[in-house]
Enzyme design. Structure first.
Site, mmCIF file in Angstrom:
data_model
loop_
_atom_site.group_PDB
_atom_site.id
_atom_site.type_symbol
_atom_site.label_atom_id
_atom_site.label_comp_id
_atom_site.label_asym_id
_atom_site.label_seq_id
_atom_site.Cartn_x
_atom_site.Cartn_y
_atom_site.Cartn_z
ATOM 1 C CG HIS A 1 28.108 -6.491 14.392
ATOM 2 N ND1 HIS A 1 27.640 -5.201 14.483
ATOM 3 C CD2 HIS A 1 27.074 -7.306 14.708
ATOM 4 C CE1 HIS A 1 26.375 -5.223 14.858
ATOM 5 N NE2 HIS A 1 26.015 -6.487 15.013
ATOM 6 C CE1 TYR B 1 17.759 -15.109 9.559
ATOM 7 C CE2 TYR B 1 19.965 -15.690 10.269
ATOM 8 C CZ TYR B 1 18.971 -14.754 10.115
ATOM 9 O OH TYR B 1 19.184 -13.459 10.519
#
Length: 488
Positions: A171, A258
C-alpha cells in the site's frame, strides 16, 4: 458467487479483519468461504471470533473456518492470501538487535538491509511450501496474493521456483499519493493522476497530474516544504525529491535504510529522521510498534470483539488491493492499481528477471501490466542496487548457500556503507546461528558458523541505536489514547 479464499498467517488480526471486511463490501461476495490458517491456534480462534461477530451482526451467509492444517485450508481455494511473518517477533528482534552490534541501524528491517535479507531467508522456504500445497490441493489456476515482506524476494521465489500465479501487494503507492494530494491542496485523491513505477518500497512518482495539470519537481518540493507536518516528518524523503527530481513512495524511515547515505553515521541519522512516530526513522521503530500492537490486542481483546458488531460500510472500504483485484477478476469491473510482478519488459531500464512494482489493470482476463516504462536514471540505479541484493538473497535462500548469503548482505547499500567484509561475515554467521530453527536450508552450515564465531576476533558493541525508544506499557498506551480522544 461462491468460491473459497484461504488466508495464511490469519493471526495477523487487524490486517485479516481489514481484508475480510473489504472483500465483503463487494455485494456478489456474500457467499464466499474464508478459510483461515495460522500456526497459533489461539490467534486463529481470536480472529475467527471477531470475523464471526462481523458476519452475525451483518446477517451474512459467509462461511468461516479456521485450522492449523494449512493444506486443509488451501484445499479447493481459488485465491490464497499470505500475511505471514516467519519467526514472529522473536526472530524479528534478532533482525534488529544483531546488526546493531555491527553499527547497522535499521528503522524497519523487513525489505533489504541485514534484517530484511534474513527475514527473506526465513520466509522463502515456507513460501515455496505454500506454492507446493497450492499446486497440489487448491483450485486449478489458483492465484497467490502475497502481502508478506520482504515483498520482492517472496514474490520472486513464488514465481521463479514455486511456479504459482503470484502477485505481490503493498500500500506504499496509495499512501504516497495521499500525501501528494494533501500537500497540493486537492479536495480528494481522485483529483490526482499519477504513474508510479520501480520496485517495492522504492517506487517513484514519475508523472503527476492534478486535475489534468502536470506537476513539476519545484512545485512539489515547495508544497512539501510548506506543509506544517510533512516538512518535519519527511525531511529525508524531501531531500531525495530535490536530488532525484521525483517523489518516493516509501516513508522517511523505510527509505532511509534502502540508501547508503543517510543512516551510515549516528549523527546523520538524527539529522534526517523525526521521532513523532515510528515510521519516520526511529531505530527498530516497527519492531516496537508491532510489539505494542500485539500486547494491546491481547490485553484489549474484548474491546476488539465488541467493536466487530458494526455494519460493513462500503464507503469505508480500504485501498488495499486484494478486494479490488478479486472484484475485477470475478465481475469484470476494471480496476487500476500498482502490482508486484516479474518485469519482463514492464520497466525498460531494470533487469528483466526482477520483481517490479508498476501500474496495471485487472479484469476477467487477469492482471494486465503497462509495459515500456523508463525510470529516471538515478531512480533506476538505486533500484538496480537493491535488485542485485534481492536476486542473490533469493538464490541463497533456495540453495542454502551461506557464502552467497554473505555476499548478498555485503552488497546491501547500507550494510556496505557501514561494515567491513570481516564484520559482515561474522554478523551473518551470528544471525544464522541465532535463527537456525527457522532456517532449515542452512542446517549443514550452522556447525561451521558456530566454530568460526568461537574463534572470531571481530569486535562488536552493545548499542541500542541512534534513536531507540522503549516499548510502552499497556498503561502508557491507554493514557496516550485517552489524551488523543480528549484532544479531538
Amino acid at each position: 458467487m461462491s468460491f473459497k479464499i484461504a488466508i495464511i498467517g490469519a493471526g495477523s488480526v487487524g490486517f485479516t479483519k481489514k481484508l475480510f471486511t473489504d472483500i465483503l463490501c463487494v455485494p456478489e461476495f456474500r457467499d464466499v468461504e474464508f478459510a483461515l490458517t495460522d500456526l497459533s491456534e489461539r490467534n486463529l480462534q481470536m480472529i475467527k471470533s471477531i470475523l464471526d461477530r462481523v458476519v452475525e451482526f451483518n446477517r451474512l451467509p459467509t462461511k468461516i473456518t479456521a485450522t492449523t492444517d494449512r493444506r486443509a485450508a488451501l484445499e479447493g481455494a481459488r485465491y490464497v492470501i499470505s500475511c505471514v511473518r516467519v519467526g514472529g517477533l522473536e526472530a524479528y528482534a534478532d533482525d534488529i538487535r544483531i546488526p546493531l552490534k555491527y553499527g547497522i541501524d535499521q528503522c524497519v528491517g523487513d525489505t533489504i538491509c541485514a534484517g530484511g535479507i534474513l527475514y527473506g531467508q526465513r520466509n522463502i522456504p515456507v513460501i515455496l511450501d505454500f506454492c507446493k500445497d497450492i499446486l497440489e490441493v487448491a483450485e486449478p489456476g489458483a492465484k497467490f496474493l502475497n502481502y508478506a515482506n520482504p515483498m520482492a524476494m517472496n514474490t520472486w521465489a513464488a514465481i521463479e521456483d514455486g511456479k504459482v500465479d503470484t502477485v505481490g501487494l503493498c500500500h506504499g503507492v496509495q499512501h504516497g499519493a495521499d500525501q501528494i494530494a494533501e500537500v497540493l491542496g486537492a479536495k480528494s485523491r481522485t483529483e490526482l493522476d499519477y504513474i508510479c513505477s520501480g520496485i517495492n518500497h522504492q517506487t517513484w512518482f514519475i508523472d503527476l497530474r492534478l486535475n489534468g495539470r502536470k506537476i513539476g519537481k519545484d512545485e512539489l518540493v515547495a508544497a512539501f516544504e510548506a506543509h506544517p507536518v510533512y516538512s518535519q516528518q519527511e525531511k529525508l524523503r524531501i531531500d531525495v525529491l530535490k536530488r532525484f527530481g521525483v517523489y518516493s513512495t516509501e516513508s522517511n524511515g523505510h527509505l532511509s535504510e534502502y540508501l547508503p547515505w543517510y543512516r551510515k553515521r549516528p549523527d546523520e541519522i538524527t539529522r534526517w529522521i523525526d521521532m513523532s512516530d515510528w515510521i519516520h526513522g526511529e531505530t527498530g521503530g516497527y519492531l516496537r510498534y508491532s510489539t505494542e500492537t500485539r500486547n494491546w490486542f491481547e490485553t484489549e481483546f474484548p474491546q476488539f470483539l465488541e467493536s466487530a458488531a458494526r455494519p460493513i460500510d462500503p464507503a469505508k472500504r480500504s485501498n488495499e488491493h486484494a478486494s479490488h483485484i478479486l472484484e475485477a477478476l470475478e465481475t469484470n469491473r476494471v480496476y487500476r492499481g500498482h502490482f508486484n510482478v516479474k518485469n519482463n519488459g514492464i520497466i525498460a531500464n531494470l533487469p528483466q528477471d526482477a520483481i517490479v512494482e508498476s501500474p496495471g489493470f485487472v479484469d476477467r482476463f487477469g492482471i494486465n501490466m503497462v509495459a515500456g516504462i523508463t525510470l529516471p536514471e538515478g531512480c533506476a540505479a538505486t533500484c538496480i542496487s537493491s535488485i542485485n541484493v534481492q536476486r542473490m538473497s533469493v538464490h541463497a535462500a533456495i540453495s542454502g548457500d551461506i557464502d552467497l548469503l554473505k555476499l548478498a548482505v555485503l552488497h546491501d547499500p547500507l550494510v556496505g556503507a557501514v561494515s567491513t567484509p570481516e564484520e559482515v561475515w561474522q554478523m551473518v554467521d551470528e544471525m544464522v546461528v541465532a535463527q537456525a530453527r527457522w532456517l532449515p536450508q542452512y542446517a549443514d552450515a550452522v556447525p561451521a558458523a558456530k566454530e568460526r564465531l568461537s574463534k572470531s576476533r571481530v569486535k562488536t558493541r552493545e548499542w541500542a541505536g541512534a534513536a531507540r525508544r522503549d516499548v510502552r506499557s499497556i498503561e502508557e498506551l491507554r493514557a496516550e489514547k485517552t489524551a488523543l480522544k480528549q484532544a479531538v
